[in-house]
Structures are given as C-alpha cells and as structure tokens.
Design a protein around this motif. Structure first.
Motif, PDB file in Angstrom:
ATOM      1  N   TYR A 116       0.828  -1.212   0.000  1.00 11.38           N
ATOM      2  CA  TYR A 116       0.000   0.000   0.000  1.00 11.38           C
ATOM      3  C   TYR A 116       0.857   1.254   0.000  1.00 11.38           C
ATOM      4  CZ  TYR A 116      -3.762   3.247   1.099  1.00 11.38           C
ATOM      5  OH  TYR A 116      -4.649   4.286   1.055  1.00 11.38           O
ATOM      6  N   MET A 117       2.034   1.198   0.573  1.00 11.07           N
ATOM      7  CA  MET A 117       2.907   2.374   0.619  1.00 11.07           C
ATOM      8  C   MET A 117       3.316   2.824  -0.783  1.00 11.07           C
ATOM      9  SD  MET A 117       6.510   0.705   1.960  1.00 11.07           S
ATOM     10  CE  MET A 117       7.555   2.023   1.353  1.00 11.07           C
ATOM     11  N   ASP A 118       3.159   1.969  -1.793  1.00 10.91           N
ATOM     12  CA  ASP A 118       3.512   2.329  -3.168  1.00 10.91           C
ATOM     13  C   ASP A 118       2.364   2.998  -3.915  1.00 10.91           C
ATOM     14  OD1 ASP A 118       6.056   1.229  -2.862  1.00 10.91           O
ATOM     15  OD2 ASP A 118       5.363  -0.770  -3.450  1.00 10.91           O
ATOM     16  N   ASP A 176     -13.778  -0.527   5.582  1.00 13.13           N
ATOM     17  CA  ASP A 176     -12.481  -1.093   5.239  1.00 13.13           C
ATOM     18  C   ASP A 176     -11.372  -0.580   6.158  1.00 13.13           C
ATOM     19  OD1 ASP A 176     -12.911   1.405   4.176  1.00 13.13           O
ATOM     20  OD2 ASP A 176     -12.506   0.857   2.106  1.00 13.13           O
ATOM     21  N   GLY A 177     -10.175  -1.122   5.997  1.00 15.33           N
ATOM     22  CA  GLY A 177      -9.057  -0.792   6.853  1.00 15.33           C
ATOM     23  C   GLY A 177      -8.055   0.117   6.164  1.00 15.33           C
ATOM     24  N   ALA A 190       1.175  -6.612   7.149  1.00  9.78           N
ATOM     25  CA  ALA A 190       0.375  -6.417   5.947  1.00  9.78           C
ATOM     26  C   ALA A 190      -0.928  -5.717   6.333  1.00  9.78           C
ATOM     27  CB  ALA A 190       0.094  -7.758   5.282  1.00  9.78           C
ATOM     28  N   GLY A 191      -1.729  -5.397   5.322  1.00  9.55           N
ATOM     29  CA  GLY A 191      -3.030  -4.792   5.603  1.00  9.55           C
ATOM     30  C   GLY A 191      -2.975  -3.294   5.786  1.00  9.55           C
ATOM     31  N   GLY A 192      -1.965  -2.630   5.187  1.00  6.27           N
ATOM     32  CA  GLY A 192      -1.990  -1.165   5.191  1.00  6.27           C
ATOM     33  C   GLY A 192      -3.266  -0.645   4.556  1.00  6.27           C
ATOM     34  N   ARG A 193      -3.831  -1.460   3.721  1.00  8.88           N
ATOM     35  CA  ARG A 193      -5.157  -1.195   3.140  1.00  8.88           C
ATOM     36  C   ARG A 193      -5.853  -2.535   3.004  1.00  8.88           C
ATOM     37  NH1 ARG A 193      -9.534   0.747   2.262  1.00  8.88           N
ATOM     38  NH2 ARG A 193     -10.204   1.917   0.433  1.00  8.88           N
ATOM     39  N   VAL A 221      -6.303  -7.856   0.898  1.00  4.19           N
ATOM     40  CA  VAL A 221      -5.350  -7.476   1.934  1.00  4.19           C
ATOM     41  C   VAL A 221      -4.049  -7.094   1.234  1.00  4.19           C
ATOM     42  CG1 VAL A 221      -4.055  -8.212   3.966  1.00  4.19           C
ATOM     43  CG2 VAL A 221      -6.387  -9.054   3.599  1.00  4.19           C
ATOM     44  N   TYR A 222      -3.660  -5.825   1.329  1.00  4.78           N
ATOM     45  CA  TYR A 222      -2.421  -5.387   0.692  1.00  4.78           C
ATOM     46  C   TYR A 222      -1.223  -5.978   1.442  1.00  4.78           C
ATOM     47  CZ  TYR A 222      -4.946  -2.006  -2.224  1.00  4.78           C
ATOM     48  OH  TYR A 222      -5.777  -1.415  -3.143  1.00  4.78           O
TER      49      TYR A 222
END
Length: 787
Positions: free
Chosen positions: A333-335, A370-371, A432-435, A462-463
C-alpha cells in the motif's frame, strides 16, 4: 382562535410534536427580538432491505412570502399596557436551511442528469418588537395561518426561566479546576444580520443553582469578539470575513465558580441558558460515549448484549461472516499514490497460498467498512492519554468484551487494532493490511439496505507486507509494552494480570518489526519522507521502552532536520511526543535534544491550537488559524498538541485551550449542539452510519458515540463529473447549501449543518479523524478513579 399556552420553563423551549409545516419553537433572543422556528416536515427514512425509493418525504412548506410580512404577526399582552391592543412587529427577518434530505431523486425536477433529491426545511423567523418585553409580563404571539399546528402562543417573559436562543454554554459542564468557564452571547439572524446589543449598556449575568434557584455568582458580560473589527477566526473564504459566528460575541465569565452542582446562566435582558454541571469528573460521560463509539466500530465481531443494545452481526471475518473471504496481494500500500492501488497491479500480485483467515478485526468507518494505515493513530491517541493519566482509567468502566480481564478498558481498546496487526502479517513476517478493501468489487445488491455484516462482495483485498506499516507497528507495540509496565507501576492492573510477561510479548513484537522493516527496504524506500518519519518515530519509542542508546542514535539522526522547523513536525509527532516525555532518569538521555524538542513541541501546539485563541478566535475554539473548516473543525476537539505541550511545560494556556475547545464541542456553540450522538437531548441526531440505518429491529436512532464531520463551506470532494462543486444530489453537501436562505456564502460556516444523514462531506466521519482523537481528549480531562 385556538390557544396554546407555551411553557418556557423547559430548557431551550417547549418542543411541539409536528407533522408538516409547524411551529416547533418560539423563543426570545432578548427582550427586543423573538425567534419563531418552523419545520416544513420530516423524512421517514428507508431501512433494512429497503432502497432510496422507500424514503417517504412528508413536507408542507411554509409560505415564505406570507411569513415575511409584519402584518401576519401580532403581539398582545394582558398585563403590559403597551401591548393592550394588538401590535405588529417592526421588522421580520429570516434564515432557512435544510433539515435533512431524501436519497430518492426527484423525477419531476431532475434534469441533465441531476438527482435533485428533495429536502425538508427549517425556518427561523425573527420579529423585532415595537417595545421590549418586560420582566414578569405575559405575551401572546399570533401567527395567523402560517402554521398547521397552532396559531397563538402565550408565555411569560422571565429572564430566570425563559430560555434565550442567544445564550450558549457547555451543556455537559465544567470541572472545578478549569480556569476558563464562560457562557457566550451571540446570534446571526439571517437577512436581519448579526445581533447587536451595544445599546443594552452593560448587562449583568447570574449563575443560578438549578436545585434551589439561588444565585451563586454574578458579574457583567463583556465583549469577547467584535465581528466588524476583530481578527478573522479562520480562512476568509470559509465564512463571512473569516468569522465562524458572523456576529459580535459577548461572554459571561464565571471562572471563579468552583462549587460542584447543577447550574444555568441568566443574562439580563436575554434569558437563561440550558443546565450544566460543575463536577470534578464531568468529562467521564463524553469519554464513555465516544470511546464506546470505537467499540461500535470494531470489525469482525458480533456486537451484542450485554455490551450494547445496538446489535450487529460479525462483519468481514472469514471465519464468521458467511460467504466472505480475504485475498492477499503482494502489492504494498505504501507504493500507492491514490486511496487504492491500481487494480491491475494489485490483482497481478494475488497470492492465494497466503492464509488470510485471521486477518480480520480492524476498525470500520461510517459506510466504507475497510481498513487503512491512517487508523493506526487510534491506539497512539489512547495510549498517550493513558500515559499521562494512568490512574484515571479502570477495568470494566466501558462495558466491552475485555472488561473484567484486569487491564483498564482504555488499554484494551488500544490493543484492539494492535491485535489485528499482530495477526495480519505477510509470508516473511512483515505487517500487511496497510489497506484492506473491496472497493472495486461492487455488490449486485448494493444500495438495497444491507448492513455491513451482509456485505456480499465476494472478497476483499489485503495489501502486502511493507516496511512503512511495520515501522508504525514497531512504534505502537513498543508504546503498548511501555503502557503495560506503567500500568503495573501505577497499581491499576488486576492481580491476575501477568504484566511483565504480556509486556515482553509486545516488546519482542516491536523488536521483530523494527528488524524486519529495516531488512526489507527496497531500492528508493529509504529516501521516502514517510519511511524517514516512521523509522524515526519507531526509534524514539524503542529507546523509551528499552533505554538502548543505539535507538536514541537512530532517533537523533532522523530528527535532525525537524528539531528547529515546526512546519516538519506533523509526520514526526508521535516520535517527538514519545521522546519529550522520556523520564529524566532514562539511561543516556540526550537532555539537550529533549529540551530542543520540547521547545518545538510548544511551537507546534501554539500553531495548531492556541495561536488562534490568542488572536481572538470566537468562543476560544482551538484549531490552527489556517485550518480549513471541514472534517471535524466544528465538532471534534483537535487539541492533543496542546495536551502534550501542557504535560511537558505546565504552561496554563495550553490546558485552558483544551477546556475551552471542549466547551465548544459540547454545546457551547451557536447551534447549542452536543457533537456526540446519543449523549444529550441536544446531541446531533443524524450521521452517515449504515449499520444504524439498516437495523433489523427497525429502530431509527443512530448508534451512540459518533462525532460527524459537521459543518463545512462550499466545494467539498463530492463533485460533479464535469468538476463543478455542486453535483445536485443527496451525496453532495454543496447541493444542501442551495437550500440556504440567505445565500450560503452569507452564512457563518459553523451553522451550515443540516442533519442530512446521506451527505458524506458533513454526516460521515472516520474513527481516526473524529472518534479516536476525541476519546483521547475527553479521557484526558477525567479525574482519578477511587478504588
């Protein structure tokens, strides 16, 4: 002529049950102006397994033209000789706005793709009287055929019993220790302009004990802010002249009153406020409601008795939610440059060999469910408050599933998201799961009254594991271990809690996360501003937890560009706040660096909170002077920077700003609104919460503890396809603004609230922008609990 004797002894006015265009309130501003409030109707909202087409609009609009004529109003009195014969007001003013809209589009009015969803309106009519009302005299106001319910209302004007729509106060109350206790006097009268009271001389005010009606304090009101000559409250484009109130503001200062009790404020020539209390633990109530609001937004579990009356099934949990699964993607997700990563890239990196069955348990928002990485601030806020006030919180006080485990409930709530991240790790052990989202997989049944636990999208993404989120997790795990050890030292844990064993588990989680994140940086990652900040923040907390000088060196290197530049403070704040609160006895503490960072901490707090107050901000609301009025500006106490500044400096202005800002959010504002659902009779009524809208039991109340984004000015993010600010539909606050009279640009921005549940820019909220920060702030103002 029908007669209705209006009781004005009740707080804020007698509320008349209405169906259609009815008078709902008649209430003086002061002895020279009376306000009559009309309601055009209401909306019976669609519910469980219904659609927008099931919204029922019951509206009988006020005849605006007739309501603007002085001749349609008469005032008469049996004991005021000046009104022995019926008289008309000298002048009539008006302001009107939406009081909620439907999700149903108006087919007759819809043109060129516009939805034009219908709204019902509220109207505020202002009557300038030919003679001022006299204390103790009775008056009958007649409104001809303007209203359906009644056309004649009689009340006795008694300043000590008659509520005034111009007197505003924190309806929750004050602590005895608060050094800034005020009621405010102001009102904007629409096309009649700002309320002017300079010709009243120097009115007295009285604080009255609500139990025996005895005056316990008195003084004279004074002007707090002049609308014409005062400095702007904020951005000039947000509100007339940049003023959030659009009127002069006067104040009644009763800061010296410290005696516990229930009171109200009376202002000579005006009337009285609502009741409030002075109590040492007065903030326990908003803390309770808002922190339980976090519990009500936990994803993955069933919400049920005995913990709540607002039942909801277990949502988005592969183990409990029928037909639901999570799919792992190695996309980080950081990308992503947007809210979601490019779908083709995300899907290309699916890896169904990764077991996602335990990756449930984030926090969900209003309707997104969502997360987000941004949610990680919630445990940070809660743990910061606990660190400052560990004796203020106990096990069992919030009635959550963890109650009874011997750990204060505040720490249990902080641990909720930590447990999620502890379970949500990638194949090599990074977080994991930044998004976590299913945005690009719309359900065929979407928009048909389904709550979150019936979300039938086939799967969510799950990102993948990434250094950014893992550095954040390292910081949070270290902070939680620190808090557990602090709780043990302060004696607030149950006897059966194995504090050191539990703290060591989180200590090791922090060390592992730090190691993994550093070892899994790809080319270019180290130069990213976000990685630099979160790595530095994690180093600060690992040093605070362990005393290991190597972490302090990492922190020193990372923080060097920030320590003399307050504009760079925000992304580093959790690390800086952790470091400036390291005890003096800490092994090898760089006291010079700590001193420098304390200084920049104070400057940051001044910019974010106190500068605006010192610049004359109306009602002493603390937010940054240049902050745009949206997403909680008028509803959420965004004052944690001032709390930290007070803790490290003891400078009173920071604590004062925390109190006066909370005053504003809890009723001491121009709408007299308590910005927490379910807490008070003046609480905000509507919010964008689909699990509340679509309850199986058919109840319509919104779940308690929600703080919506609230008022905002024009041009929100829900724009039309062609880029126009107004999308002409129920989802867009700019469309709601079109119902305002006078034109919305003439309105003070903090009155642009419409109880319109369907518009995300105002009625939505997030757990990280509103509920989490407020829980921490209100919790900070509680007092130690007796054992």
């Amino acid at each position: 002529m029908n007669k209705f004797i209006l009781s004005v002894c009740l707080l804020f006015s007698f509320i008349i049950a209405s169906k259609g265009s009815d008078i709902t309130r008649i209430i003086p501003l002061h002895k020279g102006i009376v306000m009559i409030e009309f309601s055009d109707g209401h909306i019976n909202y669609h519910g469980y397994h219904q659609t927008a087409e099931d919204d029922v609009i019951e509206s009988d609009p006020l005849d605006i033209k007739a309501a603007s004529f002085c001749e349609n109003y008469t005032i008469q009195s049996s004991d005021d000789t000046r009104y022995r014969s019926e008289l008309h007001p000298l002048r009539v003013g008006r302001k009107s706005k939406s009081n909620g809209g439907s999700m149903k589009c108006d087919e007759e009015m819809s043109i060129a793709g516009r939805c034009n969803s219908p709204h019902v309106l509220r109207h505020f009519i202002y009557l300038e009287l030919p003679f001022p009302l006299e204390q103790g005299k009775s008056y009958t106001f007649s409104t001809g055929n303007l209203a359906k319910n009644e056309n004649s209302y009689t009340f006795t004007f008694d300043e000590f019993q008659t509520p005034s729509a111009a007197v505003h106060v924190n309806l929750n109350g004050f602590t005895p220790e608060s050094k800034r206790k005020f009621a405010y006097i102001s009102h904007w009268m629409g096309d009649m302009g700002p309320m002017e009271i300079d010709n009243f001389g120097n009115p007295r005010f009285y604080v009255v004990n609500a139990t025996d009606n005895k005056v316990v304090y008195s003084g004279y009101i004074s002007k707090q802010k002049d609308f014409q000559s005062g400095n702007p409250d904020g951005k000039r484009e947000d509100s007339p002249s940049g003023n959030f109130i659009a009127a002069d503001v006067w104040e009644a200062d009763f800061s010296e009153l410290q005696t516990a009790g229930e009171y109200f404020v009376v202002v000579e020539n005006f009337g009285r406020s609502g009741n409030f209390k002075i109590d040492a633990d007065i903030y326990r109530t908003p803390f309770y409601y808002v922190t339980r609001g976090l519990y009500h937004h936990r994803s993955g579990i069933e919400l049920k008795e005995p913990y709540t009356q607002w039942w909801r099934g277990a949502c988005h949990n592969p183990k409990l939610t029928p037909g639901f699964r999570l799919r792992y993607s190695h996309y980080r997700y950081m990308d992503s440059k947007e809210e979601n990563g490019p779908l083709d890239e995300v899907e290309a990196l699916f890896d169904d060999h990764v077991d996602c069955s335990d990756m449930w348990g984030w926090y969900q928002d209003a309707g997104d469910w969502d997360g987000y990485t941004s949610h990680t601030v919630i445990p940070a806020f809660l743990m910061t408050t606990f660190e400052f006030k560990p004796k203020n919180f106990s096990d069992g006080e919030l009635n959550i599933p963890e109650s009874g485990n011997g750990i204060p409930d505040l720490l249990d709530e902080a641990q909720w998201l930590l447990n999620h991240y502890r379970r949500t790790k990638g194949p090599t052990g990074g977080n994991a799961g930044g998004r976590i989202e299913g945005d690009r997989y719309p359900a065929n049944e979407s928009g048909k009254g389904h709550p979150s636990y019936e979300d039938i999208r086939p799967f969510w993404i799950v990102y993948g594991e990434e250094p950014l989120l893992t550095f954040i997790y390292a910081r949070l795990a270290a902070q939680y271990a620190y808090n557990l050890r602090l709780a043990k030292a302060e004696g607030v844990l149950g006897k059966k809690v194995k504090a050191e064993k539990e703290a060591e588990i989180w200590h090791q989680e922090a060390l592992h996360a730090w190691k993994w994140a550093n070892e899994n940086l790809r080319e270019g990652d180290s130069s990213l501003a976000s990685i630099k900040a979160q790595r530095t923040n994690a180093a600060a907390w690992l040093y605070k937890l362990t005393g290991d000088s190597e972490y302090q060196k990492e922190f020193e290197n990372g923080i060097a560009p920030v320590k003399n530049n307050v504009s760079l403070f925000e992304p580093y704040k959790w690390g800086i706040w952790g470091y400036v609160t390291v005890p003096d006895s800490q092994n090898g503490l760089n006291k010079l660096l700590q001193k420098e960072l304390k200084e920049v901490t104070l400057k940051f707090a001044e910019h974010e909170v106190t500068d605006a107050i010192e610049n004359g901000r109306s009602y002493r609301l603390g937010t940054a002077q240049d902050k745009v009025a949206l997403q909680g500006h008028a509803t959420t106490p965004l004052v944690m920077p001032a709390i930290v500044a007070y803790e490290v400096s003891g400078i009173q202005k920071f604590l004062d700003a925390v109190y006066t800002s909370c005053d504003y959010m809890l009723g001491g504002n121009p709408l007299d609104m308590v910005w927490i659902t379910g807490m008070h009779k003046n609480s905000v009524k509507q919010a964008f919460n689909m699990d509340s809208w679509y309850r199986k039991d058919g109840k319509k109340e919104i779940v308690p503890g929600i703080i919506p984004y609230g008022p905002q000015s024009e041009c929100d993010w829900m724009k039309a396809p062609n880029g126009d600010c107004n999308a002409w539909g129920w989802w867009d606050n700019d469309y709601s603004l079109t119902y305002c009279y006078p034109h919305y640009k003439a309105w003070p921005v903090h009155e642009l609230w419409f109880e319109h549940r369907y518009a995300p820019p105002t009625a939505e909220y997030t757990v990280h922008q509103n509920i989490g920060p407020a829980a921490a702030v209100y919790g900070y103002l509680t007092t130690p609990l007796s054992k």
